[in-house]
Design an enzyme around this catalytic site. Structure first.
Site, PDB file in Angstrom:
ATOM      1  N   GLU A  35      32.620  49.260  63.287  1.00  0.00           N
ATOM      2  CA  GLU A  35      33.559  49.439  62.161  1.00  0.00           C
ATOM      3  C   GLU A  35      34.663  50.410  62.578  1.00  0.00           C
ATOM      4  O   GLU A  35      34.397  51.493  63.062  1.00  0.00           O
ATOM      5  CB  GLU A  35      32.806  49.965  60.930  1.00  0.00           C
ATOM      6  N   GLY A 188      48.059  38.234  39.543  1.00  0.00           N
ATOM      7  CA  GLY A 188      46.807  37.579  39.923  1.00  0.00           C
ATOM      8  C   GLY A 188      45.660  38.484  39.528  1.00  0.00           C
ATOM      9  O   GLY A 188      45.763  39.280  38.577  1.00  0.00           O
ATOM     10  N   ILE A 284      50.213  40.684  45.781  1.00  0.00           N
ATOM     11  CA  ILE A 284      50.600  39.270  45.877  1.00  0.00           C
ATOM     12  C   ILE A 284      49.723  38.525  46.879  1.00  0.00           C
ATOM     13  O   ILE A 284      50.143  37.526  47.452  1.00  0.00           O
ATOM     14  CB  ILE A 284      52.072  39.157  46.291  1.00  0.00           C
ATOM     15  N   GLY A 285      48.534  39.007  47.091  1.00  0.00           N
ATOM     16  CA  GLY A 285      47.632  38.338  48.025  1.00  0.00           C
ATOM     17  C   GLY A 285      47.304  39.227  49.207  1.00  0.00           C
ATOM     18  O   GLY A 285      47.774  40.373  49.286  1.00  0.00           O
ATOM     19  N   ASP A 326      36.482  37.356  54.263  1.00  0.00           N
ATOM     20  CA  ASP A 326      37.921  37.219  54.002  1.00  0.00           C
ATOM     21  C   ASP A 326      38.703  36.733  55.220  1.00  0.00           C
ATOM     22  O   ASP A 326      39.704  36.028  55.074  1.00  0.00           O
ATOM     23  CB  ASP A 326      38.508  38.580  53.580  1.00  0.00           C
ATOM     24  N   HIS A 467      16.924  37.599  20.798  1.00  0.00           N
ATOM     25  CA  HIS A 467      17.894  37.813  19.725  1.00  0.00           C
ATOM     26  C   HIS A 467      17.834  39.250  19.225  1.00  0.00           C
ATOM     27  O   HIS A 467      16.740  39.801  19.107  1.00  0.00           O
ATOM     28  CB  HIS A 467      17.585  36.861  18.555  1.00  0.00           C
TER      29      HIS A 467
END
Ligand code: FAD
Ligand code: NAI
Length: 495
Positions: A35, A188, A284-285, A326, A467
């Site tokens: 990382e 978005g 915007i992305g 991603d 309930h």
């Protein structure tokens, strides 16, 4: 010189990477997790978790504002954004430490540094360099790339990280100012979540969106309901806006737009609009993080940064190297990265042999998603338009929160919204659901499970729901599909 040998090296310790590392260790693999910045990746440090921590503070303000109706008079209260940020930072820190502790418990080696694949083949293993203060080389039989994404930076928007910001800047542990006026470019998921948070803390929020609708992928009825709520809160949404430039004026920001319907070659002469504020968030992305990690050297193809993978195996063009999350440019959600981590680990270890695991294929048919605005928006499976485009005959059932006892008990904010369930007309099998309202995120989970197991609306109807609970929304909406909801008049359809 190559040092340690591993079964799997994972580059990137976001949800995809850290999950893959734990899963691989559970099967008995020797794992290296690399990382460059922060364990937990975007999700824990600059994404899901910090936004939801701030959302919780914003929601608290909303509840305090309606406390009087509950017989609790709060005559004077003060909002303290800096304190909310401190709380958010603490939550992030605890979770990041928790992930590091988990990796240690599984005896995974964590390397802090920039990972790059230098070369190799599955038979001899791959060499990976880790650039840090003490540069390291390791060797691994298989690699999983999980390098994620970062905010898209568009030159015309002059993102200077001072007044023109990304979500990373706003979620920085030291960002503790509430702007009087906040301009958000992109309505978005990120834009709408931040609009809600900053509005609750007292900012005047103005959203600029290129498309004719905010969160355009959601059901139009859901979007309408959100727009109504935003309007009631004073959040301004300007749609069909082509943002031409954004500048830092020294004392604030100024965006210039024209109508998005104007053809590109006529923009210069088109009527212009300006929007001014103290700060601007550009959402915007996201751009994929795949530069300088050895893709070219290994012959791995990408498309505008998104690493191409075989959709059945998540293998890249290089045998023995997989990519998840991603960076592959699919659905940018933490839980999708988790799912892909499971698949890539199984396939990588099965290809080595000797581990108690079989090959897997990803399944994207049922991916629940939530937008954490107030109210929440949850969705899973097909939207009505998509079902129609696919030629599927659907039945639709809807149930409003205002007809639910528990929602009424919880307060005015909880009475807003509805749950919509879609079922195949022939079989009554559930094929999708969309919800706007309290706990939409949780309601969608029950529907996702039902869809995963091919259940019909009758299967849900026959399941006793406690309930009074919010989960009764699922029961009522499922029964509404066939006109049989008890607390809503319908036209019964018998199967
Ligand atoms: P990432 O989380 O981006 O992790 C990748 C990691 O790789 C990073 O830590 C990075 O530093 C590291 N890295 C990159 N290159 C290298 C290298 N060469 N060497 C070593 N390390 C490297 N999703 C949800 O499901 N729910 C939400 O509520 C949600 N909220 C969000 C809110 C915001 C503001 C944002 C921005 C995103 C949100 N997301 C949410 C999306 C979610 O954060 C991502 O889908 C998820 O983090 C993707 O995981 P990943 O492992 O693929 O990548
Ligand atoms: P997004 O794709 O959701 O929204 C970007 C918006 O900006 C779109 O509506 C788009 O039309 C608009 N846009 C693009 N260019 C524009 C321009 N030049 N001018 C004006 N508007 C413009 O991307 P966002 O919000 O940046 O989020 C990125 C990803 O992060 C999403 O894909 C989402 O999956 C993930 N995310 C998930 C969350 C969740 O699950 N709750 C929360 C936040 C982010």
């Amino acid at each position: 010189m190559t040092e340690q040998q591993y079964d799997i090296a994972i580059i990137g310790a976001g949800p995809g990477g850290y999950h893959a590392a734990v899963r691989a260790a559970q099967y008995g693999a020797k794992v290296a997790l690399i990382e460059k910045k922060y364990i937990g990746g975007t999700c824990l440090n600059r994404g899901c978790i910090p936004t939801k921590a701030l959302y919780a503070s914003a929601h608290m303000i909303e509840k305090v504002e309606e406390a009087g109706e509950f017989g609790v008079e709060i005559t004077d209260f003060k909002v303290d954004f800096a304190k909310a940020v401190d709380r958010k930072n603490k939550i992030v820190q605890e979770l990041v430490e928790g992930i590091a502790a988990l990796e240690n418990a599984w005896k995974n080696d964590i390397f802090i540094g920039y990972g790059k694949i230098n070369g190799g083949i599955p038979e001899t293993g791959f060499e990976i360099s880790i650039q840090s203060e003490d540069n390291r080389l390791i060797n691994a039989k298989r690699i999983i790339i999980a390098t994620g994404s970062s905010p898209a930076l568009i030159p015309a928007f002059n993102i200077d990280h001072e007044r023109i910001l990304t979500s990373d800047d706003i979620l920085d542990p030291n960002f503790k100012t509430i702007p009087k006026k906040l301009l958000i470019i992109g309505a978005g998921v990120i834009g709408c979540e931040f609009a809600n948070i900053f509005n609750a803390f007292g900012s005047k929020v103005i959203l600029l969106e290129y498309l004719p609708s905010p969160i355009a992928t959601e059901e139009p009825m859901i979007v309408k309901q959100l727009q109504k709520k935003f309007q009631s809160l004073g959040i301004e949404i300007n749609v069909s806006q082509n943002v031409l430039s954004v500048e830092n004026t020294g004392s604030g920001v100024k965006a210039t737009t024209c109508s998005a319907s104007i053809p590109r070659d006529q923009v210069d002469s088109a009527e212009k609009f300006t929007f001014e504020a103290d700060l601007c968030l550009v959402s915007i992305g996201r751009a994929k993080e795949s530069k300088n990690i050895g893709l070219e050297e290994m012959g791995i193809k990408s498309d505008r940064g998104a690493i191409k993978v075989n959709p059945k195996t998540l293998k890249t063009d290089a045998e023995g190297i997989y990519a998840i999350g991603d960076v592959t440019g699919g659905l940018m959600l933490a839980h999708v990265a988790y799912h892909e981590a499971d698949v890539a680990v199984a396939n990588a270890l099965a290809s080595i042999g000797g581990f108690p695991v079989h090959e897997k294929t990803p399944d994207y048919n049922i991916v629940p998603a939530t937008i954490f605005t107030s109210p929440n928006i949850g969705s899973v499976g097909l939207r009505r338009k998509v079902a129609k485009d696919q030629g599927i005959d659907v039945l639709m059932g809807q149930f409003p929160y205002q007809s639910l006892g528990k929602a009424k008990c919880m307060g005015k904010a909880e009475e807003i919204g509805f749950l919509m369930i879609l079922a195949e007309k022939q079989t009554h099998k559930i094929i999708g659901a969309s919800c706007i309202g309290v706990e939409a995120s949780e309601l969608i989970a029950e529907i996702a499970l039902a869809m995963q197991h091919g259940l019909t609306v009758h299967d849900i109807g026959e399941t006793i729901h406690s309930h009074p609970t919010i989960s009764e929304m699922v029961l009522e909406a499922a029964e509404a599909v066939v006109g049989m909801a008890i607390h809503k008049k319908g036209r019964p359809i018998f199967h």
